[in-house]
Design an enzyme around this catalytic site. Structure first.
Site, PDB file in Angstrom:
ATOM      1  N   CYS A 171       0.697  -1.423  -0.146  1.00  0.00           N
ATOM      2  CA  CYS A 171       0.133   0.344   0.112  1.00  0.00           C
ATOM      3  C   CYS A 171       0.405   0.981  -0.321  1.00  0.00           C
ATOM      4  O   CYS A 171       0.361   2.227   0.051  1.00  0.00           O
ATOM      5  CB  CYS A 171      -0.736   0.044   1.099  1.00  0.00           C
ATOM      6  SG  CYS A 171      -1.897  -1.406   1.005  1.00  0.00           S
ATOM      7  N   ASN A 177      -9.830   0.157   0.126  1.00  0.00           N
ATOM      8  CA  ASN A 177      -8.451  -0.275   0.700  1.00  0.00           C
ATOM      9  C   ASN A 177      -7.867  -0.547  -0.867  1.00  0.00           C
ATOM     10  O   ASN A 177      -7.981  -1.883  -1.963  1.00  0.00           O
ATOM     11  CB  ASN A 177      -7.815  -1.121   1.194  1.00  0.00           C
ATOM     12  CG  ASN A 177      -6.484  -0.895   1.264  1.00  0.00           C
ATOM     13  OD1 ASN A 177      -5.946  -0.758   0.907  1.00  0.00           O
ATOM     14  ND2 ASN A 177      -5.974  -1.724   2.460  1.00  0.00           N
ATOM     15  N   HIS A 181      -3.182   6.790   3.000  1.00  0.00           N
ATOM     16  CA  HIS A 181      -4.231   5.761   2.919  1.00  0.00           C
ATOM     17  C   HIS A 181      -4.954   5.264   2.859  1.00  0.00           C
ATOM     18  O   HIS A 181      -5.648   5.393   4.594  1.00  0.00           O
ATOM     19  CB  HIS A 181      -3.109   4.602   3.232  1.00  0.00           C
ATOM     20  CG  HIS A 181      -3.339   3.181   2.659  1.00  0.00           C
ATOM     21  ND1 HIS A 181      -3.800   2.791   1.239  1.00  0.00           N
ATOM     22  CD2 HIS A 181      -3.316   1.981   3.061  1.00  0.00           C
ATOM     23  CE1 HIS A 181      -4.167   2.138   0.970  1.00  0.00           C
ATOM     24  NE2 HIS A 181      -3.333   0.736   2.639  1.00  0.00           N
TER      25      HIS A 181
HETATM   26  N1  ACO Z   1     -18.219  -9.556   8.456  1.00  0.00           N
HETATM   27  C1  ACO Z   1     -18.380  -9.818   9.203  1.00  0.00           C
HETATM   28  N2  ACO Z   1     -17.791 -10.862  10.419  1.00  0.00           N
HETATM   29  C2  ACO Z   1     -16.318 -10.352  10.326  1.00  0.00           C
HETATM   30  C3  ACO Z   1     -15.939 -10.405   9.244  1.00  0.00           C
HETATM   31  C4  ACO Z   1     -16.708  -9.046   8.033  1.00  0.00           C
HETATM   32  N3  ACO Z   1     -16.240  -9.158   7.316  1.00  0.00           N
HETATM   33  N4  ACO Z   1     -14.675 -10.269   8.719  1.00  0.00           N
HETATM   34  C5  ACO Z   1     -14.467 -10.634  10.141  1.00  0.00           C
HETATM   35  N5  ACO Z   1     -15.507 -10.701  11.058  1.00  0.00           N
HETATM   36  C6  ACO Z   1     -15.615 -11.409  12.187  1.00  0.00           C
HETATM   37  C7  ACO Z   1     -14.188 -12.195  13.018  1.00  0.00           C
HETATM   38  O1  ACO Z   1     -14.374 -13.270  12.580  1.00  0.00           O
HETATM   39  C8  ACO Z   1     -14.641 -11.940  14.550  1.00  0.00           C
HETATM   40  O2  ACO Z   1     -14.897 -12.887  14.795  1.00  0.00           O
HETATM   41  P1  ACO Z   1     -15.320 -12.981  16.194  1.00  0.00           P
HETATM   42  O3  ACO Z   1     -14.758 -12.424  17.450  1.00  0.00           O
HETATM   43  O4  ACO Z   1     -16.113 -14.214  16.848  1.00  0.00           O
HETATM   44  O5  ACO Z   1     -13.947 -13.888  16.299  1.00  0.00           O
HETATM   45  C9  ACO Z   1     -14.590 -10.073  14.512  1.00  0.00           C
HETATM   46  O6  ACO Z   1     -15.700 -10.607  13.480  1.00  0.00           O
HETATM   47  C10 ACO Z   1     -13.812  -9.017  15.238  1.00  0.00           C
HETATM   48  O7  ACO Z   1     -12.969  -9.858  13.946  1.00  0.00           O
HETATM   49  P2  ACO Z   1     -11.129  -8.821  13.810  1.00  0.00           P
HETATM   50  O8  ACO Z   1     -10.062  -9.462  13.172  1.00  0.00           O
HETATM   51  O9  ACO Z   1     -11.063  -8.273  15.576  1.00  0.00           O
HETATM   52  O10 ACO Z   1     -12.113  -7.574  13.609  1.00  0.00           O
HETATM   53  P3  ACO Z   1     -11.315  -6.253  13.622  1.00  0.00           P
HETATM   54  O11 ACO Z   1     -12.750  -4.930  14.571  1.00  0.00           O
HETATM   55  O12 ACO Z   1      -9.908  -5.433  14.425  1.00  0.00           O
HETATM   56  O13 ACO Z   1     -11.741  -5.277  12.296  1.00  0.00           O
HETATM   57  C11 ACO Z   1     -10.560  -5.356  10.370  1.00  0.00           C
HETATM   58  C12 ACO Z   1     -10.935  -6.036  11.029  1.00  0.00           C
HETATM   59  C13 ACO Z   1     -11.595  -4.365   9.704  1.00  0.00           C
HETATM   60  C14 ACO Z   1      -9.353  -5.847   9.524  1.00  0.00           C
HETATM   61  C15 ACO Z   1      -9.654  -4.151  10.570  1.00  0.00           C
HETATM   62  O14 ACO Z   1      -8.398  -5.159  11.902  1.00  0.00           O
HETATM   63  C16 ACO Z   1      -8.568  -4.129   9.673  1.00  0.00           C
HETATM   64  O15 ACO Z   1      -8.605  -3.424   8.758  1.00  0.00           O
HETATM   65  N6  ACO Z   1      -7.029  -4.042   9.929  1.00  0.00           N
HETATM   66  C17 ACO Z   1      -5.938  -3.183   9.330  1.00  0.00           C
HETATM   67  C18 ACO Z   1      -6.217  -3.385   7.656  1.00  0.00           C
HETATM   68  C19 ACO Z   1      -5.459  -2.678   6.894  1.00  0.00           C
HETATM   69  O16 ACO Z   1      -4.840  -1.978   7.327  1.00  0.00           O
HETATM   70  N7  ACO Z   1      -4.627  -3.097   6.076  1.00  0.00           N
HETATM   71  C20 ACO Z   1      -3.160  -1.665   5.474  1.00  0.00           C
HETATM   72  C21 ACO Z   1      -2.615  -2.558   4.108  1.00  0.00           C
HETATM   73  S1  ACO Z   1      -3.427  -3.436   3.407  1.00  0.00           S
HETATM   74  C22 ACO Z   1      -1.130  -3.946   2.464  1.00  0.00           C
HETATM   75  O17 ACO Z   1      -0.993  -3.299   2.868  1.00  0.00           O
HETATM   76  C23 ACO Z   1      -1.861  -4.881   1.100  1.00  0.00           C
END
Ligand code: ACO
Length: 322
Positions: free
Chosen positions: A113, A279, A249
């Site tokens: 990214c 993203n 980003h």
């Molecule tokens: N819909 C519904 N529920 C979901 C989904 C979905 N799409 N995805 C995950 N869940 C569930 C999980 O299974 C978990 O359930 P559980 O508690 O029963 O186990 C719950 O939601 C919470 O999951 P987390 O992963 O802890 O959720 P979080 O609040 O961290 O959000 C997210 C996830 C949106 C991916 C976040 O962590 C994030 O944005 N991370 C950073 C991503 C990023 O910045 N990437 C950088 C660059 S990408 C690149 O370089 C290519």
């Protein structure tokens, strides 16, 4: 002293839009979960026969027109992408040829990214050293082609697109300060498991898709981006209160809000596209810049901080006057 300055911008988004409601039909998710956890409402997705260079060519044409230059003026093409058309020739050479740009320095780089921020930083150095007179710098990604559409952890996050800028020498800055970083200790938190020298046989199978430990990525992103924003401002001797715009980003609205908070910037001073683009990895910052300029919010002479964070991890920021 010669500085470099962005003199034109452009973007291209694929025609097809996939909404959160569309994704509810494919995986166990909800519009409410996606909006509140990520800020994404819709994303653009490439057609099956559409490639990264196709998108780059369109974004570049717009940026070239906006800058009022000729294709023949360009003597440097740098593209940040993790989803090139081919392993080689590099995508910048494909773009150079397709646009009719005369033979010149043309290469691509892969910093996930952060690809555009890395590319712009390099272009700035080429221009300030006098090794280039007019650079086409692109961030582009067909990242949905690397995704598993049945994995709700990742498929709700990403979208495709390309953003391009033209960079030229200037007597005044322009680009004031660039800051790049990377640390491979985090490689297992966000990666794509196939490359030219590793596991190529898996390409196109269910096993080859983006792997991400989202919550861990989130924590390091918030911490790193806050730090790099402060470092970049300090290096340029600029106080955060002087900033007109943060163009971050667009990975997640919550990461963006946390970065803005550390800079004491109200969200009105942040260009947000995550709701419409998702993203788009290396394409997100140049597309957001183009959106802000074209809708009239980001104006010539204003002070802008652009930053990104991605797989590797890699990170970077550029402070500039438009
Ligand atoms: N819909 C519904 N529920 C979901 C989904 C979905 N799409 N995805 C995950 N869940 C569930 C999980 O299974 C978990 O359930 P559980 O508690 O029963 O186990 C719950 O939601 C919470 O999951 P987390 O992963 O802890 O959720 P979080 O609040 O961290 O959000 C997210 C996830 C949106 C991916 C976040 O962590 C994030 O944005 N991370 C950073 C991503 C990023 O910045 N990437 C950088 C660059 S990408 C690149 O370089 C290519």
């Amino acid at each position: 002293m010669t500085y470099s300055r962005i003199v034109g911008t452009g973007r291209y988004l694929p025609e097809r839009i996939v909404t959160n409601a569309d994704l509810e039909k494919i995986v166990d998710t909800s519009d409410e979960w996606i909006r509140t956890r990520t800020g994404v409402e819709r994303r653009h997705v490439v057609a099956e026969d559409e490639t990264t260079s196709d998108m780059c060519v369109e974004a570049a044409k717009t940026a070239i027109k906006d800058a009022g230059i000729d294709f023949a003026d360009i003597d440097l093409v740098i593209t940040g992408t993790t989803s090139p058309d081919l392993i080689f020739p590099n995508v910048s050479t494909l773009i150079q040829h397709r646009l009719g740009i005369p033979a010149c320095t043309a290469f691509s780089l892969e910093a996930a990214c952060t690809g555009f921020i890395y590319a712009l930083t390099l272009a700035d150095k080429f221009i300030r050293l006098g090794d280039a007179k007019c650079a086409l710098v692109i961030g582009a990604e067909c990242i949905t082609k690397l995704m598993d559409w049945s994995d709700r952890n990742t498929c709700v996050l990403f979208g495709d697109g390309a953003g391009a800028v033209i960079v030229k020498p200037s007597d005044e800055p322009g680009i004031m300060s660039c800051h790049l970083g990377a640390d491979g200790q985090y490689r297992d938190l966000l990666y794509y498991p196939v490359g030219a020298s590793n596991q190529l046989a898996k390409a196109g199978t269910d096993e080859a898709a983006i792997q991400m430990t989202g919550s861990e990525v989130f924590k390091v992103a918030v911490k790193t981006l806050g730090g790099i924003a402060a470092e970049t401002l300090e290096k340029a001797g600029i106080d955060k209160s002087e900033l007109d715009w943060l163009i971050p980003h667009q990975a997640n609205i919550r990461i963006i809000q946390a970065t803005a908070k550390r800079l004491d910037l109200p969200m009105e001073k942040v260009i947000l596209t995550v709701q419409d683009h998702g993203n788009t990895s290396a394409a997100s910052v140049p597309m957001a810049l183009d959106v802000g300029i074209r809708d009239g919010r980001v104006e010539k002479g204003q002070l802008i901080l652009m930053e990104a964070f991605g797989g590797g991890f890699t990170w970077g920021s550029v402070l500039m006057r438009l």
